[in-house]
Every structure is written in C-alpha cells, then in structure tokens.
Design a protein around this motif. Structure first.
Motif, PDB file in Angstrom:
ATOM      1  N   CYS A  84       0.677  -1.242  -0.315  1.00 12.87           N
ATOM      2  CA  CYS A  84      -0.255   0.218  -0.058  1.00 12.87           C
ATOM      3  C   CYS A  84       0.584   1.521  -0.305  1.00 12.87           C
ATOM      4  O   CYS A  84       2.226   1.203   0.644  1.00 12.87           O
ATOM      5  CB  CYS A  84      -0.672   0.061   1.527  1.00 12.87           C
ATOM      6  N   TYR A  85      -0.052   2.017  -0.389  1.00  8.48           N
ATOM      7  CA  TYR A  85       1.214   3.155  -0.500  1.00  8.48           C
ATOM      8  C   TYR A  85       0.263   4.478   0.759  1.00  8.48           C
ATOM      9  O   TYR A  85      -0.398   4.598   0.805  1.00  8.48           O
ATOM     10  CB  TYR A  85       0.824   4.221  -1.292  1.00  8.48           C
ATOM     11  N   ALA A  86       1.330   5.484   1.130  1.00  8.98           N
ATOM     12  CA  ALA A  86       1.231   5.786   2.649  1.00  8.98           C
ATOM     13  C   ALA A  86       0.723   7.433   1.872  1.00  8.98           C
ATOM     14  O   ALA A  86       0.749   8.328   0.884  1.00  8.98           O
ATOM     15  CB  ALA A  86       2.324   6.469   2.996  1.00  8.98           C
ATOM     16  N   CYS A  87      -0.557   7.847   3.157  1.00 10.97           N
ATOM     17  CA  CYS A  87      -0.888   8.917   2.411  1.00 10.97           C
ATOM     18  C   CYS A  87      -0.051  10.073   2.907  1.00 10.97           C
ATOM     19  O   CYS A  87       0.926  10.406   3.152  1.00 10.97           O
ATOM     20  CB  CYS A  87      -2.590   9.619   3.075  1.00 10.97           C
ATOM     21  N   GLN A  88      -0.435  11.261   1.551  1.00 12.02           N
ATOM     22  CA  GLN A  88       0.602  11.765   1.375  1.00 12.02           C
ATOM     23  C   GLN A  88       0.143  13.824   1.871  1.00 12.02           C
ATOM     24  O   GLN A  88      -1.013  12.829   2.774  1.00 12.02           O
ATOM     25  CB  GLN A  88       0.989  12.887  -0.300  1.00 12.02           C
ATOM     26  N   GLU A  89       1.361  14.545   2.249  1.00 13.87           N
ATOM     27  CA  GLU A  89       1.623  15.644   2.757  1.00 13.87           C
ATOM     28  C   GLU A  89      -0.024  16.062   2.668  1.00 13.87           C
ATOM     29  O   GLU A  89      -0.644  16.424   1.245  1.00 13.87           O
ATOM     30  CB  GLU A  89       2.411  16.801   2.956  1.00 13.87           C
ATOM     31  N   GLY A  90      -1.043  16.057   3.565  1.00 10.66           N
ATOM     32  CA  GLY A  90      -2.184  17.176   2.997  1.00 10.66           C
ATOM     33  C   GLY A  90      -3.228  16.644   3.236  1.00 10.66           C
ATOM     34  O   GLY A  90      -4.677  16.555   3.359  1.00 10.66           O
ATOM     35  N   THR A  91      -3.533  14.845   3.517  1.00 12.68           N
ATOM     36  CA  THR A  91      -4.421  14.019   3.193  1.00 12.68           C
ATOM     37  C   THR A  91      -4.094  12.623   4.411  1.00 12.68           C
ATOM     38  O   THR A  91      -3.156  12.122   4.567  1.00 12.68           O
ATOM     39  CB  THR A  91      -3.841  13.243   1.796  1.00 12.68           C
ATOM     40  N   TYR A  92      -5.225  12.114   4.295  1.00 14.74           N
ATOM     41  CA  TYR A  92      -5.222  11.170   5.710  1.00 14.74           C
ATOM     42  C   TYR A  92      -5.940   9.947   4.976  1.00 14.74           C
ATOM     43  O   TYR A  92      -7.005  10.234   4.278  1.00 14.74           O
ATOM     44  CB  TYR A  92      -5.480  11.814   6.811  1.00 14.74           C
ATOM     45  N   GLN A  93      -5.863   9.145   6.223  1.00 12.76           N
ATOM     46  CA  GLN A  93      -6.546   8.347   5.647  1.00 12.76           C
ATOM     47  C   GLN A  93      -7.227   7.637   6.856  1.00 12.76           C
ATOM     48  O   GLN A  93      -6.044   7.044   7.905  1.00 12.76           O
ATOM     49  CB  GLN A  93      -6.985   7.122   4.929  1.00 12.76           C
ATOM     50  N   ASP A  94      -8.145   7.522   7.646  1.00 10.46           N
ATOM     51  CA  ASP A  94      -8.819   6.398   9.303  1.00 10.46           C
ATOM     52  C   ASP A  94      -9.445   5.249   9.013  1.00 10.46           C
ATOM     53  O   ASP A  94      -9.527   5.199  10.256  1.00 10.46           O
ATOM     54  CB  ASP A  94      -9.260   7.689  10.019  1.00 10.46           C
TER      55      ASP A  94
END
Length: 113
Positions: A84-94
């Motif tokens: 999987c890919y890490a969320c980029q700066e300024g984004t999130y996934q909870d």
C-alpha cells in the motif's frame, strides 16, 4: 488421472489430493500444485485459479490464502498490489482497506509519514 484443482505424487488416481489454500492447479494429471503469486490469493481448497487482491488490499508473499487490508494512513488503488501507499502530506485515511486518501480541510493538517 487427477482432475484440475487436485494432484497426486504418484500415478494412482485414488490418491488425488485437493490443492491447499494459497495454491491451485489448472491442469489435470499433475503431480503438484502451484503457489498463488504475489498480489493474489486463494482461500479455498481444490481450486483451479487464484484471485487478484482487490483495491485497498495486498499480498506481499506467495501462496497467500487471504489479502491484507491497507492500514490506516495508507491506500491501495490497484488490483493485485504487493503493498500500500502512504497518504501524502495534506491527506489522511482513518479507515483500513481504502483505495484513496482524503483531503484535509482547512485549518487541519496531516504531516507526511
């Protein structure tokens, strides 16, 4: 001769065994089963094919019987993924098992990980 989804280490038909979870055999009369490849899985026994992991999940090891959901803070936007890919700066996934990240709203901020 053993049917597809089964194998026999000997030539005797009465000794055919189903392929284990994480493995498959598309052909008949075979002496072994094949391992599901990276990014795929098979959770049943005696099967003739493997399935690609869906969006939001991955399989980084061969012979998988399940796919792993992407963790919080990450996403998977392809089928058959190895990770999987890490969320980029300024984004999130909870949530787990997601195919995209969400945009932070002003004035919230998510640092890169």
């Amino acid at each position: 001769v053993c049917s597809p989804g089964t194998f026999s280490a000997t030539s005797a038909r009465d000794e055919c065994q189903p392929c284990a979870a994480g493995k498959y055999q598309a052909g008949g009369g075979m002496t072994s089963c094949k391992a599901c490849g990276l990014g795929s899985f098979q959770n049943g026994t005696g099967q003739t094919m493997c399935y690609k992991c869906e969006h939001g999940s991955y399989s980084a090891a061969p012979q998988a019987s399940t796919c792993t959901l992407c963790a919080r803070g990450s996403y998977g936007n392809t089928t058959g993924a190895l990770g999987c890919y890490a969320c980029q700066e300024g984004t999130y996934q909870d949530s787990t098992g997601q195919s995209s990240c969400l945009q932070c709203e002003w004035p919230q901020f998510a640092p890169s990980t």
